[in-house]
Design a protein around this motif. Structure first.
Motif, PDB file in Angstrom:
ATOM      1  N   MET A  80       0.818  -1.210   0.000  1.00 40.40           N
ATOM      2  CA  MET A  80       0.000   0.000   0.000  1.00 40.40           C
ATOM      3  C   MET A  80       0.854   1.263   0.000  1.00 40.40           C
ATOM      4  O   MET A  80       0.424   2.309  -0.477  1.00 40.40           O
ATOM      5  CB  MET A  80      -0.937  -0.012   1.205  1.00 40.40           C
ATOM      6  CG  MET A  80      -1.956  -1.144   1.150  1.00 40.40           C
ATOM      7  SD  MET A  80      -2.813  -1.376   2.698  1.00 40.40           S
ATOM      8  CE  MET A  80      -4.073  -0.114   2.533  1.00 40.40           C
ATOM      9  N   LEU A  81       2.081   1.174   0.503  1.00 36.67           N
ATOM     10  CA  LEU A  81       2.985   2.325   0.533  1.00 36.67           C
ATOM     11  C   LEU A  81       3.870   2.427  -0.702  1.00 36.67           C
ATOM     12  O   LEU A  81       4.390   3.492  -0.999  1.00 36.67           O
ATOM     13  CB  LEU A  81       3.884   2.263   1.770  1.00 36.67           C
ATOM     14  CG  LEU A  81       3.202   2.436   3.116  1.00 36.67           C
ATOM     15  CD1 LEU A  81       4.191   2.211   4.242  1.00 36.67           C
ATOM     16  CD2 LEU A  81       2.557   3.805   3.224  1.00 36.67           C
ATOM     17  N   LEU A  82       4.063   1.314  -1.392  1.00 40.26           N
ATOM     18  CA  LEU A  82       4.977   1.294  -2.529  1.00 40.26           C
ATOM     19  C   LEU A  82       4.234   1.483  -3.835  1.00 40.26           C
ATOM     20  O   LEU A  82       3.138   0.949  -4.023  1.00 40.26           O
ATOM     21  CB  LEU A  82       5.759  -0.024  -2.536  1.00 40.26           C
ATOM     22  CG  LEU A  82       6.704  -0.194  -1.345  1.00 40.26           C
ATOM     23  CD1 LEU A  82       7.247  -1.616  -1.281  1.00 40.26           C
ATOM     24  CD2 LEU A  82       7.838   0.820  -1.406  1.00 40.26           C
ATOM     25  N   GLN A  83       4.833   2.217  -4.742  1.00 38.89           N
ATOM     26  CA  GLN A  83       4.209   2.555  -6.015  1.00 38.89           C
ATOM     27  C   GLN A  83       4.702   1.680  -7.166  1.00 38.89           C
ATOM     28  O   GLN A  83       4.719   2.089  -8.311  1.00 38.89           O
ATOM     29  CB  GLN A  83       4.440   4.030  -6.320  1.00 38.89           C
ATOM     30  CG  GLN A  83       3.821   4.949  -5.292  1.00 38.89           C
ATOM     31  CD  GLN A  83       4.238   6.388  -5.461  1.00 38.89           C
ATOM     32  OE1 GLN A  83       4.959   6.749  -6.393  1.00 38.89           O
ATOM     33  NE2 GLN A  83       3.784   7.241  -4.558  1.00 38.89           N
ATOM     34  N   PHE A  84       5.137   0.482  -6.836  1.00 34.14           N
ATOM     35  CA  PHE A  84       5.532  -0.513  -7.823  1.00 34.14           C
ATOM     36  C   PHE A  84       5.115  -1.874  -7.266  1.00 34.14           C
ATOM     37  O   PHE A  84       5.042  -2.057  -6.059  1.00 34.14           O
ATOM     38  CB  PHE A  84       7.042  -0.475  -8.103  1.00 34.14           C
ATOM     39  CG  PHE A  84       7.892  -0.529  -6.863  1.00 34.14           C
ATOM     40  CD1 PHE A  84       8.245  -1.744  -6.285  1.00 34.14           C
ATOM     41  CD2 PHE A  84       8.336   0.641  -6.274  1.00 34.14           C
ATOM     42  CE1 PHE A  84       9.016  -1.796  -5.144  1.00 34.14           C
ATOM     43  CE2 PHE A  84       9.115   0.606  -5.122  1.00 34.14           C
ATOM     44  CZ  PHE A  84       9.453  -0.629  -4.553  1.00 34.14           C
ATOM     45  N   PRO A  85       4.816  -2.832  -8.135  1.00 40.47           N
ATOM     46  CA  PRO A  85       4.387  -4.137  -7.634  1.00 40.47           C
ATOM     47  C   PRO A  85       5.533  -4.881  -6.961  1.00 40.47           C
ATOM     48  O   PRO A  85       6.651  -4.911  -7.486  1.00 40.47           O
ATOM     49  CB  PRO A  85       3.912  -4.873  -8.890  1.00 40.47           C
ATOM     50  CG  PRO A  85       4.496  -4.140 -10.030  1.00 40.47           C
ATOM     51  CD  PRO A  85       4.771  -2.741  -9.588  1.00 40.47           C
TER      52      PRO A  85
END
Length: 181
Positions: A80-85
Motif C-alpha cells: 500500500m505504501l509502494l508505487q511498484f508491484p
C-alpha cells in the motif's frame, strides 16, 4: 544493460541511502529488489536509522526502474505504501538471452531450486550472505544484504553487467564475482 540487485533493506534508511548513492554512481538500467523492504523481522535487530515510511518514499522515487519480489518480512500493508508491484514470489528476467529466476529465497532457494536448465541463473536474497557460484550448470547468486549482513560479510549489493555478476561492498571491494560461460 547493467542491472543492480538490492536485498534485505529491512527498514534501514541509512543503508538504503548508501545504496541509492551507488545507483547514482553505477547508473543501472534496472534495479531489482529482492524483498524485505521495510520491516526488520522478529529475528533481526533494528537496523541503523530504522524508518520504514521513509524507505518506502525513497524507493518510490525509483519506481520506473524497479522490478521487485516479495520477501518473507513483506506484507500487503507494505504494498500500500509502494508505487511498484512487489507482492509476487518470483519474476523471470532475460538478460543477454539468459533466463534469470529472481526470488527472495524463502520459497524456492539455492537448496530447493525451481525447474531450471544448465546456463540459467537463480538469484535470491533472504540469507544475507553473498553467493556467486555455479552448481550443476546453474548459476547461483545472492547480493547479500545492504542493511543486516551475516557471517562477517560487509554490507553489499550486486551488479550484473554483460556476463559478469559482482557482489560489491559499499567500500568498492569485490566480495564475490562470477562470469557466465
Amino acid at each position: 544493460m547493467k542491472i543492480m540487485f538490492i536485498s534485505d533493506i529491512h527498514g534501514s534508511l541509512y543503508w538504503l541511502n548508501r545504496a541509492i548513492e551507488k545507483v547514482e554512481q553505477e547508473k543501472p538500467g534496472q534495479i531489482v529488489l529482492l524483498g524485505d523492504y521495510m520491516y526488520h523481522g522478529p529475528r533481526n535487530p533494528l537496523p541503523h536509522e530504522y524508518n520504514p515510511a521513509e524507505v518506502a518514499n525513497t524507493l518510490n522515487r525509483y519506481r520506473h526502474q524497479v522490478i521487485a519480489v516479495r520477501g518473507n518480512c513483506d506484507a500487503e500493508v507494505d504494498q500500500m505504501l509502494l508505487q511498484f508491484p512487489m507482492m509476487g514470489d518470483y519474476v523471470i528476467l532475460y538478460h543477454e538471452s539468459r533466463k534469470i529466476y529472481v526470488t527472495h529465497g524463502h520459497g524456492y532457494s539455492m537448496e530447493h531450486l525451481p525447474q531450471l536448465k544448465p546456463g540459467d541463473v537463480f538469484i535470491q536474497g533472504h540469507t544475507h550472505i553473498p553467493v556467486a557460484e555455479q552448481r550443476d550448470g546453474i548459476y547461483l547468486l545472492n547480493p547479500g544484504s545492504i542493511a543486516l549482513p551475516k557471517e562477517d560479510y560487509p554490507h553489499s549489493y550486486g551488479i550484473l553487467e554483460g556476463s559478469t555478476f559482482t557482489v560489491r561492498s559499499f567500500e568498492e571491494k569485490v566480495v564475490k564475482q562470477i562470469t557466465f560461460e
